[in-house]
Motif scaffolding. Sequence first.
Motif, short mmCIF file in Angstrom:
data_model
loop_
_atom_site.label_atom_id
_atom_site.label_comp_id
_atom_site.label_asym_id
_atom_site.label_seq_id
_atom_site.Cartn_x
_atom_site.Cartn_y
_atom_site.Cartn_z
N THR A 287 31.22 54.11 56.17
CA THR A 287 32.08 55.22 55.76
C THR A 287 31.64 55.78 54.42
O THR A 287 31.41 55.02 53.47
CB THR A 287 33.55 54.77 55.70
OG1 THR A 287 33.94 54.29 57.00
CG2 THR A 287 34.47 55.90 55.30
N LYS A 288 31.56 57.08 54.35
CA LYS A 288 31.17 57.76 53.12
C LYS A 288 32.12 57.41 51.98
O LYS A 288 33.34 57.35 52.15
CB LYS A 288 31.18 59.27 53.35
CG LYS A 288 30.74 60.10 52.16
CD LYS A 288 30.77 61.58 52.49
CE LYS A 288 30.37 62.42 51.29
NZ LYS A 288 30.44 63.87 51.58
N LYS B 175 43.35 55.63 50.16
CA LYS B 175 43.29 56.85 50.98
C LYS B 175 43.31 58.09 50.08
O LYS B 175 42.56 59.05 50.29
CB LYS B 175 44.48 56.89 51.94
CG LYS B 175 44.56 58.14 52.79
CD LYS B 175 45.80 58.11 53.68
CE LYS B 175 45.97 59.40 54.44
NZ LYS B 175 47.20 59.41 55.25
N ALA C 205 40.32 50.24 57.79
CA ALA C 205 39.29 50.72 58.72
C ALA C 205 39.87 51.55 59.85
O ALA C 205 39.18 52.38 60.44
CB ALA C 205 38.51 49.54 59.29
N ARG D 166 32.66 49.28 60.21
CA ARG D 166 33.18 50.64 60.15
C ARG D 166 33.32 51.10 58.70
O ARG D 166 32.95 52.22 58.35
CB ARG D 166 34.54 50.72 60.86
CG ARG D 166 35.17 52.12 60.81
CD ARG D 166 36.43 52.18 61.63
NE ARG D 166 36.10 52.17 63.03
CZ ARG D 166 36.97 51.93 64.02
NH1 ARG D 166 38.23 51.66 63.73
NH2 ARG D 166 36.59 51.95 65.27
N LEU D 167 33.83 50.23 57.85
CA LEU D 167 33.97 50.58 56.44
C LEU D 167 32.61 50.70 55.75
O LEU D 167 32.41 51.58 54.90
CB LEU D 167 34.85 49.55 55.72
CG LEU D 167 36.32 49.56 56.12
CD1 LEU D 167 37.05 48.36 55.56
CD2 LEU D 167 37.00 50.86 55.67
#
Length: 196
Positions: free
Chosen positions: A147-148, A115, A102, A143-144
């Motif tokens: 995330t797209k 990544k 994250a 947050r994750l």
Amino acid sequence: MDLSGKVIGFGLTGSHCTYEAVFPEIERLVKAGATVVPVVSYTVQKTDTKFGDAADHLEKIKELTGEKLISTIPEAEPLGPKRPLDCMVIAPLTGNSMSKFANALTDSPVLMAAKATLRNGNPVVLGISTNDALGLNGVNLMRLMATKNIFFIPYGQDDFVKKPNSLVADMTRLQETVEYALELKQIQPVLIPHKE
């Protein structure tokens, strides 16, 4: 969805108590026709616990996938430009690795593979298993989730009485979650009831 011909990275981090739930799901992906590329964190490689020895776990993963283990950051880096994955799964994903992911830290082969997959615009599927998802790690989980191209295996509290901050994914939903993620969709519902 037909998974034949799909290349799926499968990262494992150090929630050793969850491996027995994850190994059958690796086998299911292989039986569905996917090439499963195993990626293991340093903890998986080196830590013996009451849930088994590291060497035995590594051998089991190789046996299930029929592929060479990716065990270093340099081995994982080509999963970006040279050997792209259709999807990257991390299951189990510990709170430690969740926090790092994250916050864009890349200090393990598993996080490098994730990544690299995001860099290619391909989906990453997370199967969380952590005792602090509703504690200090809550901000990282959210947050994750926002995330797209990151998708979650449905999860819930595994013991809300003794471990009220703990969340664990229902690993039996792994393949289905991957199938949705390959269409860039989040399987629903994400939040599931406590397991009895």
